[in-house]
Design an enzyme around this catalytic site. Structure first.
Site, PDB file in Angstrom:
ATOM      1  N   LYS A 104     123.688 -17.131   6.252  1.00 46.32           N
ATOM      2  CA  LYS A 104     123.943 -17.263   7.693  1.00 46.32           C
ATOM      3  C   LYS A 104     124.781 -18.508   7.913  1.00 46.32           C
ATOM      4  O   LYS A 104     124.822 -19.393   7.052  1.00 46.32           O
ATOM      5  CB  LYS A 104     122.612 -17.398   8.446  1.00 46.32           C
ATOM      6  CG  LYS A 104     122.683 -16.958   9.890  1.00 46.32           C
ATOM      7  CD  LYS A 104     122.566 -15.452  10.024  1.00 46.32           C
ATOM      8  CE  LYS A 104     122.682 -14.995  11.453  1.00 46.32           C
ATOM      9  NZ  LYS A 104     122.317 -13.578  11.583  1.00 46.32           N
TER      10      LYS A 104
HETATM   11  P1  NAD Z   1     125.465 -11.980  21.975  1.00 47.55           P
HETATM   12  O1  NAD Z   1     126.067 -13.331  22.020  1.00 47.55           O
HETATM   13  O2  NAD Z   1     126.362 -10.795  22.037  1.00 47.55           O
HETATM   14  O3  NAD Z   1     124.387 -11.841  23.158  1.00 47.55           O
HETATM   15  C1  NAD Z   1     123.323 -12.742  23.322  1.00 47.55           C
HETATM   16  C2  NAD Z   1     122.657 -12.473  24.669  1.00 47.55           C
HETATM   17  O4  NAD Z   1     121.479 -13.272  24.792  1.00 47.55           O
HETATM   18  C3  NAD Z   1     123.540 -12.831  25.860  1.00 47.55           C
HETATM   19  O5  NAD Z   1     123.281 -11.954  26.925  1.00 47.55           O
HETATM   20  C4  NAD Z   1     123.060 -14.254  26.192  1.00 47.55           C
HETATM   21  O6  NAD Z   1     123.312 -14.632  27.555  1.00 47.55           O
HETATM   22  C5  NAD Z   1     121.573 -14.098  25.944  1.00 47.55           C
HETATM   23  N1  NAD Z   1     120.898 -15.370  25.669  1.00 47.55           N
HETATM   24  C6  NAD Z   1     121.325 -16.389  24.891  1.00 47.55           C
HETATM   25  N2  NAD Z   1     120.430 -17.396  24.913  1.00 47.55           N
HETATM   26  C7  NAD Z   1     119.412 -16.980  25.701  1.00 47.55           C
HETATM   27  C8  NAD Z   1     118.190 -17.564  26.126  1.00 47.55           C
HETATM   28  N3  NAD Z   1     117.852 -18.793  25.728  1.00 47.55           N
HETATM   29  N4  NAD Z   1     117.382 -16.835  26.933  1.00 47.55           N
HETATM   30  C9  NAD Z   1     117.747 -15.613  27.339  1.00 47.55           C
HETATM   31  N5  NAD Z   1     118.888 -15.009  26.989  1.00 47.55           N
HETATM   32  C10 NAD Z   1     119.707 -15.685  26.180  1.00 47.55           C
HETATM   33  O7  NAD Z   1     124.558 -11.959  20.663  1.00 47.55           O
HETATM   34  P2  NAD Z   1     124.039 -10.682  19.873  1.00 47.55           P
HETATM   35  O8  NAD Z   1     124.993 -10.420  18.759  1.00 47.55           O
HETATM   36  O9  NAD Z   1     123.681  -9.620  20.828  1.00 47.55           O
HETATM   37  O10 NAD Z   1     122.726 -11.298  19.200  1.00 47.55           O
HETATM   38  C11 NAD Z   1     121.492 -11.351  19.872  1.00 47.55           C
HETATM   39  C12 NAD Z   1     120.362 -11.479  18.863  1.00 47.55           C
HETATM   40  O11 NAD Z   1     120.415 -10.368  17.968  1.00 47.55           O
HETATM   41  C13 NAD Z   1     120.412 -12.716  17.957  1.00 47.55           C
HETATM   42  O12 NAD Z   1     119.094 -13.091  17.622  1.00 47.55           O
HETATM   43  C14 NAD Z   1     121.109 -12.201  16.704  1.00 47.55           C
HETATM   44  O13 NAD Z   1     120.801 -12.987  15.565  1.00 47.55           O
HETATM   45  C15 NAD Z   1     120.494 -10.823  16.624  1.00 47.55           C
HETATM   46  N6  NAD Z   1     121.238  -9.849  15.822  1.00 47.55           N
HETATM   47  C16 NAD Z   1     122.548  -9.560  16.093  1.00 47.55           C
HETATM   48  C17 NAD Z   1     123.203  -8.600  15.331  1.00 47.55           C
HETATM   49  C18 NAD Z   1     124.629  -8.200  15.608  1.00 47.55           C
HETATM   50  O14 NAD Z   1     125.100  -7.272  14.942  1.00 47.55           O
HETATM   51  N7  NAD Z   1     125.315  -8.790  16.567  1.00 47.55           N
HETATM   52  C19 NAD Z   1     122.531  -7.961  14.287  1.00 47.55           C
HETATM   53  C20 NAD Z   1     121.194  -8.247  14.054  1.00 47.55           C
HETATM   54  C21 NAD Z   1     120.561  -9.196  14.836  1.00 47.55           C
END
Ligand code: NAD
Length: 416
Positions: A104
């Site tokens: 990561k």
């Molecule tokens: P992203 O940046 O596209 O979206 C994140 C969302 O969470 C946004 O709406 C943001 O405003 C909100 N957010 C951020 N901090 C926050 C807080 N403190 N309280 C409430 N909302 C908050 O990110 P993403 O890619 O959707 O990732 C979200 C989660 O999913 C992370 O934990 C990431 O590690 C995990 N994840 C992502 C992927 C991927 O393919 N993108 C895969 C597996 C896991």
């Protein structure tokens, strides 16, 4: 007090080690990080000032293959968060039986405060700083919070420019025009859907009549919200970092996505039908399926007793602490763990990597078919172990994932 996610990781390893009777040398090995690199990233801002950011790349384990894991751009990024996220990637890749390890990375920055040119300079310089420890057969980054296909394209271009040839396999989650895979952007959300569909089937629940609440409305939260809404589910509440929006009769997800895709916050959504709520209230609002899809440590010993749902489907990585897990287990709430629930992203990233190396690309039908096959194989295995051994779904998933990594360590032995 702030919860340190890497301490959570170590506690999770202790829990599963006890269940499995793992020997202490292996436990010691699993709790350690193989390699972590902290870099300073100087960039010239648009106004000519110099600013220096801190960046990280961590490889928890490459015993089963090259490192794999996303890059996060956020002000909260720190070394222990990245170590935790890298370790969860090791378990996730292992649970899906992908020939990849866990890694990561990230930069401590608020990307919303940078111009597009500044963001590009930051990404390119970061790539240069970590260039010796990434590559298709070393460690392959991908998007995570606040990073996207454009950022992956800049990394691929910077890396290739330094190496003197185009190397698409250095990152996944790229635009399809330059070696990305169809279906990668929606893969995590699609995966969540396949898993919850399968789980509802096991519990004899009709998915369409479940009331859904989602924290986080980005790639993961937005995609699963849209899939479930278009399948006819009622999505009662969604949130972003600004707060949440709630309607007991169900929200119009398509309209909310149109709004946030313009770069606007949910709390500013202009209507007089829905109620604005905080993220804390959203998590404890009654529903059937709660999907934390924002970040880690959202459900802790402080609010776990307030949670009023039947199922938690972990879209985010590490949203539930071990203490909260125990409380939820006692309350009879099913938690579908992150390393299974959100593994669709890394699964299609793996397909992208395979396609790049082979220079032969698949269509969306094949991507989704293979994604579903791999995820459901893992899901069925986890479900069976959980039932047979009366373990939570998380502990069951961990026993499978950890035992594969432990076996690889044992087979490879210790060099020299
Ligand atoms: P992203 O940046 O596209 O979206 C994140 C969302 O969470 C946004 O709406 C943001 O405003 C909100 N957010 C951020 N901090 C926050 C807080 N403190 N309280 C409430 N909302 C908050 O990110 P993403 O890619 O959707 O990732 C979200 C989660 O999913 C992370 O934990 C990431 O590690 C995990 N994840 C992502 C992927 C991927 O393919 N993108 C895969 C597996 C896991």
């Amino acid at each position: 007090m702030e919860i340190n996610p890497f301490e959570v990781v170590k506690k999770q390893i202790d829990i599963v080690a006890e269940v499995m009777g793992l020997n202490s040398s292996i436990v010691q090995f699993l709790k350690r990080i193989e390699r972590s690199l902290i870099v300073s990233i100087p960039i010239l801002m648009d106004d000519g000032r110099l600013k220096i950011f801190e960046g990280f790349r961590v490889q928890h384990s490459t015993v089963r293959g090259p490192g794999k894991g996303g890059l996060r751009y956020a002000p909260s990024v720190n070394i222990d968060e990245v170590k935790a996220l890298a370790t969860w990637m090791t378990w996730k890749c292992s649970l899906l039986n992908l020939p990849l390890g866990g890694a990561k990375g990230g930069i401590c920055v608020d990307p919303k405060k940078l111009s597009k040119r500044e963001l590009e300079r930051l990404t390119r310089r970061f790539t240069a700083e970590i260039i010796n420890i990434i590559g298709p057969d070393i460690d392959i980054p991908a998007p995570d919070m606040n990073t996207d296909a454009q950022i992956m394209a800049w990394i691929m271009d910077s890396y290739s420019s330094q190496k003197g040839r185009t190397i698409p396999g250095v990152v996944t989650g790229k635009p399809v025009e330059i070696g990305g895979s169809v279906g990668r952007e929606s893969a995590t959300g699609m995966g969540l859907y396949y898993i919850i569909e399968a789980f509802c089937e096991k519990l004899n629940l009709d998915l369409k009549s479940q009331r859904i609440i989602i924290q986080g409305f980005g790639n993961v939260g937005g995609t699963i919200a849209s899939i479930l809404y278009n399948q006819g589910c009622k999505v009662l509440a969604v949130s972003d970092i600004s707060g949440g929006i709630y309607n007991p009769n169900g929200l119009n997800i398509n309209k909310l996505l149109e709004w946030t895709q313009k770069g606007k916050y949910l709390k500013d959504y202009e209507d007089n039908v829905n109620e604005i709520i905080s993220n804390a209230v959203l998590l404890s609002t009654e529903c059937d399926i709660l999907i934390p899809a924002a970040m880690e440590n959202q459900i802790t010993h402080i609010n776990a007793n307030e949670i009023k749902c039947k199922i938690i489907l972990e879209g985010a990585n590490g949203p539930t602490t071990p203490e909260a897990d125990q409380i939820l287990f006692n309350k009879g709430i099913h938690v579908i763990p992150d390393i299974l629930a959100n593994a669709g992203g890394v699964c299609v990233s793996y397909f992208e990597y395979v396609q790049d190396i082979r220079a032969y690309f698949w269509d969306l039908e094949r991507i989704n078919r293979e994604l579903k096959r791999i995820l459901l194989e893992a899901f069925n295995e986890v479900y069976e172990v959980s039932n047979k051994k009366s373990l939570s779904l998380r502990t069951a998933a961990y026993t499978i994932a950890v035992s594969r990594v432990a076996k690889a360590i044992e087979l490879r032995g210790i060099f020299p």
